[in-house]
Design a protein around this motif. Structure first.
Motif, PDB file in Angstrom:
ATOM      1  N   ILE A 191       0.255  -1.311  -0.022  1.00 37.26           N
ATOM      2  CA  ILE A 191      -0.077   0.137   0.208  1.00 37.26           C
ATOM      3  C   ILE A 191       0.761   1.330  -0.328  1.00 37.26           C
ATOM      4  CG2 ILE A 191      -1.636   1.396   1.361  1.00 37.26           C
ATOM      5  CD1 ILE A 191      -2.473  -1.138   0.640  1.00 37.26           C
ATOM      6  N   GLU A 192       2.116   1.298   0.799  1.00 40.10           N
ATOM      7  CA  GLU A 192       2.854   2.419   0.640  1.00 40.10           C
ATOM      8  C   GLU A 192       3.711   2.626  -0.831  1.00 40.10           C
ATOM      9  OE1 GLU A 192       5.836   1.381   3.612  1.00 40.10           O
ATOM     10  OE2 GLU A 192       4.199   1.882   5.299  1.00 40.10           O
ATOM     11  N   ARG A 193       3.271   1.297  -1.656  1.00 39.84           N
ATOM     12  CA  ARG A 193       4.186   1.998  -2.691  1.00 39.84           C
ATOM     13  C   ARG A 193       3.223   2.222  -3.199  1.00 39.84           C
ATOM     14  NH1 ARG A 193       6.494  -1.231  -7.049  1.00 39.84           N
ATOM     15  NH2 ARG A 193       6.550   0.399  -9.010  1.00 39.84           N
ATOM     16  N   LEU A 194       2.285   1.931  -3.335  1.00 34.70           N
ATOM     17  CA  LEU A 194       0.967   3.005  -4.190  1.00 34.70           C
ATOM     18  C   LEU A 194       0.680   4.017  -3.993  1.00 34.70           C
ATOM     19  CD1 LEU A 194      -1.868   0.133  -4.341  1.00 34.70           C
ATOM     20  CD2 LEU A 194      -0.671   0.240  -6.184  1.00 34.70           C
ATOM     21  N   LEU A 195       0.527   4.189  -2.424  1.00 38.05           N
ATOM     22  CA  LEU A 195       0.946   5.425  -2.319  1.00 38.05           C
ATOM     23  C   LEU A 195       1.577   6.486  -3.036  1.00 38.05           C
ATOM     24  CD1 LEU A 195      -0.811   5.523   1.511  1.00 38.05           C
ATOM     25  CD2 LEU A 195      -1.839   6.469  -0.665  1.00 38.05           C
ATOM     26  N   GLY A 196       2.897   6.184  -3.140  1.00 43.23           N
ATOM     27  CA  GLY A 196       4.151   6.716  -3.571  1.00 43.23           C
ATOM     28  C   GLY A 196       4.357   7.214  -5.375  1.00 43.23           C
ATOM     29  N   GLU A 197       3.240   6.335  -5.787  1.00 45.70           N
ATOM     30  CA  GLU A 197       2.784   5.416  -6.992  1.00 45.70           C
ATOM     31  C   GLU A 197       1.664   6.875  -7.814  1.00 45.70           C
ATOM     32  OE1 GLU A 197       6.313   5.516  -7.965  1.00 45.70           O
ATOM     33  OE2 GLU A 197       6.267   3.171  -7.863  1.00 45.70           O
ATOM     34  N   LEU A 198       1.208   7.631  -6.603  1.00 45.55           N
ATOM     35  CA  LEU A 198       0.062   7.902  -6.770  1.00 45.55           C
ATOM     36  C   LEU A 198       0.272   9.003  -7.942  1.00 45.55           C
ATOM     37  CD1 LEU A 198      -3.211   6.983  -5.980  1.00 45.55           C
ATOM     38  CD2 LEU A 198      -3.336   8.289  -4.435  1.00 45.55           C
ATOM     39  N   ASP A 199       1.022   9.876  -8.017  1.00 45.95           N
ATOM     40  CA  ASP A 199       1.211  10.917  -8.445  1.00 45.95           C
ATOM     41  C   ASP A 199       1.899  10.576  -9.510  1.00 45.95           C
ATOM     42  OD1 ASP A 199      -0.879  12.630  -7.356  1.00 45.95           O
ATOM     43  OD2 ASP A 199       0.647  13.281  -5.722  1.00 45.95           O
ATOM     44  N   GLY A 237      -7.306  10.270  -7.412  1.00 44.28           N
ATOM     45  CA  GLY A 237      -6.372  11.145  -6.380  1.00 44.28           C
ATOM     46  C   GLY A 237      -6.726  11.030  -5.450  1.00 44.28           C
ATOM     47  N   ALA A 238      -7.412  12.691  -4.156  1.00 44.20           N
ATOM     48  CA  ALA A 238      -7.455  12.303  -3.234  1.00 44.20           C
ATOM     49  C   ALA A 238      -8.535  11.595  -2.615  1.00 44.20           C
ATOM     50  CB  ALA A 238      -7.780  14.430  -2.732  1.00 44.20           C
ATOM     51  N   ALA A 239      -9.214  10.953  -3.619  1.00 51.05           N
ATOM     52  CA  ALA A 239     -10.040  10.679  -3.072  1.00 51.05           C
ATOM     53  C   ALA A 239      -9.083   8.888  -3.393  1.00 51.05           C
ATOM     54  CB  ALA A 239     -11.773  10.398  -3.640  1.00 51.05           C
ATOM     55  N   THR A 272      -5.049   5.674   2.168  1.00 55.33           N
ATOM     56  CA  THR A 272      -4.507   5.706   3.542  1.00 55.33           C
ATOM     57  C   THR A 272      -5.529   4.539   5.040  1.00 55.33           C
ATOM     58  OG1 THR A 272      -4.403   7.955   2.975  1.00 55.33           O
ATOM     59  CG2 THR A 272      -4.642   7.567   4.742  1.00 55.33           C
ATOM     60  N   LYS A 273      -6.733   4.308   4.300  1.00 58.59           N
ATOM     61  CA  LYS A 273      -7.478   3.484   5.340  1.00 58.59           C
ATOM     62  C   LYS A 273      -7.290   1.785   4.719  1.00 58.59           C
ATOM     63  CE  LYS A 273     -12.184   1.744   5.575  1.00 58.59           C
ATOM     64  NZ  LYS A 273     -13.910   2.516   4.855  1.00 58.59           N
ATOM     65  N   ALA A 274      -6.879   1.609   4.148  1.00 62.82           N
ATOM     66  CA  ALA A 274      -6.045   0.174   3.765  1.00 62.82           C
ATOM     67  C   ALA A 274      -4.659   0.240   4.463  1.00 62.82           C
ATOM     68  CB  ALA A 274      -6.123   0.036   2.953  1.00 62.82           C
ATOM     69  N   HIS A 275      -4.049   1.374   4.638  1.00 63.71           N
ATOM     70  CA  HIS A 275      -2.697   1.046   5.209  1.00 63.71           C
ATOM     71  C   HIS A 275      -2.601   0.863   6.775  1.00 63.71           C
ATOM     72  CE1 HIS A 275       1.362   3.200   6.232  1.00 63.71           C
ATOM     73  NE2 HIS A 275       1.829   2.055   5.721  1.00 63.71           N
ATOM     74  N   SER A 276      -3.329   1.708   6.528  1.00 61.04           N
ATOM     75  CA  SER A 276      -3.934   1.699   8.472  1.00 61.04           C
ATOM     76  C   SER A 276      -4.141   0.140   8.752  1.00 61.04           C
ATOM     77  CB  SER A 276      -5.296   3.105   8.925  1.00 61.04           C
ATOM     78  OG  SER A 276      -5.902   3.125  10.044  1.00 61.04           O
ATOM     79  N   PHE A 277      -5.614  -0.002   8.059  1.00 54.31           N
ATOM     80  CA  PHE A 277      -5.608  -1.562   8.553  1.00 54.31           C
ATOM     81  C   PHE A 277      -4.716  -2.743   8.843  1.00 54.31           C
ATOM     82  CE2 PHE A 277      -6.940  -5.370   6.873  1.00 54.31           C
ATOM     83  CZ  PHE A 277      -7.633  -5.949   8.037  1.00 54.31           C
ATOM     84  N   TRP A 278      -4.090  -2.592   7.886  1.00 54.02           N
ATOM     85  CA  TRP A 278      -2.446  -3.083   7.645  1.00 54.02           C
ATOM     86  C   TRP A 278      -1.703  -3.290   8.416  1.00 54.02           C
ATOM     87  CZ3 TRP A 278      -3.391  -8.311   6.105  1.00 54.02           C
ATOM     88  CH2 TRP A 278      -4.421  -8.397   5.029  1.00 54.02           C
TER      89      TRP A 278
END
Length: 206
Positions: A111-119, A185-187, A193-199
């Motif tokens: 999930i961190e990888r996805l967050l990092g590549e989102l932009d 985008g932000a959504a 971020t919600k999924a990252h918190s879950f894990w």
């Protein structure tokens, strides 16, 4: 027209050759589209996540074990995200963020990888919320390659390539519906971020 090839034939020598073929598909696709409802798109998988997936493939199908070589090829294909010559429009089902592949640590890093590549300029990443209404009946995952002249579908027993234009047009129409309903985008970042918190807080952690 659709061509179906059994996995027992396609992966008869292991995963490396098939992954090498996929590298060529992606290198030859300037504008690709993918819908992946229950797992992470291969071109955004971390090495740990990809290792779990390919190990499962090897064990399930009973093919030669060359997981490390297959993973290396999958990592190689990710270069298309950074060469400035390709763009991929990808829709992940929200379930993909919660399907347990390898345990909480692997999922947290993924999930961190996805967050990092989102932009990334080369990537349009949408997350289809599980409760969002879509004007399309539930469908399987698929990849559109060759800038719209080929659709690839992976089944339990085989891989299928669709090349008939009228059929491809239906997949393009389906992707439009799925992408329109997805969060971007932000959504999308909020869902990730919600999924990252879950894990991170998962009771499954060792």
């Amino acid at each position: 027209m659709a061509i179906s090839v059994p996995w027992s034939e396609h992966l008869s020598t292991g995963t490396e050759a098939a992954q090498d073929e996929v590298v060529r598909w992606y290198q030859g696709t300037r504008d690709g589209k993918s819908y992946v409802p229950t797992m992470i798109w291969g071109t955004l998988q971390t090495e740990a996540y990809a290792t779990v997936i390919l190990d499962q493939v090897v064990r399930f199908l009973g093919i030669p074990d060359d997981v490390s070589a297959g993973v290396a090829k999958r990592m190689q294909r990710q270069q298309v995200l950074y060469d400035g010559e390709h763009h991929y429009n990808v829709v992940l089902g929200e379930q993909a963020l919660y399907t347990n592949v390898g345990g909480p640590e692997v999922m947290e890093q993924q999930i961190e990888r996805l967050l990092g590549e989102l932009d990334l300029p080369s990537l349009t990443l949408g997350i289809l919320p599980s409760t969002t209404r879509v004007d399309l009946f539930p469908v399987h995952g698929f990849n559109i390659y060759g800038d719209g002249d080929r659709v690839h579908v992976e089944l339990v027993s085989s891989s299928v390539d669709v090349t008939e234009k009228s059929e491809i047009n239906l997949y393009l129409k389906a992707f439009t519906e799925l992408s329109s309903a997805a969060s971007h985008g932000a959504a999308a970042e909020e869902l990730l971020t919600k999924a990252h918190s879950f894990w991170t807080k998962s009771s499954l952690r060792k």
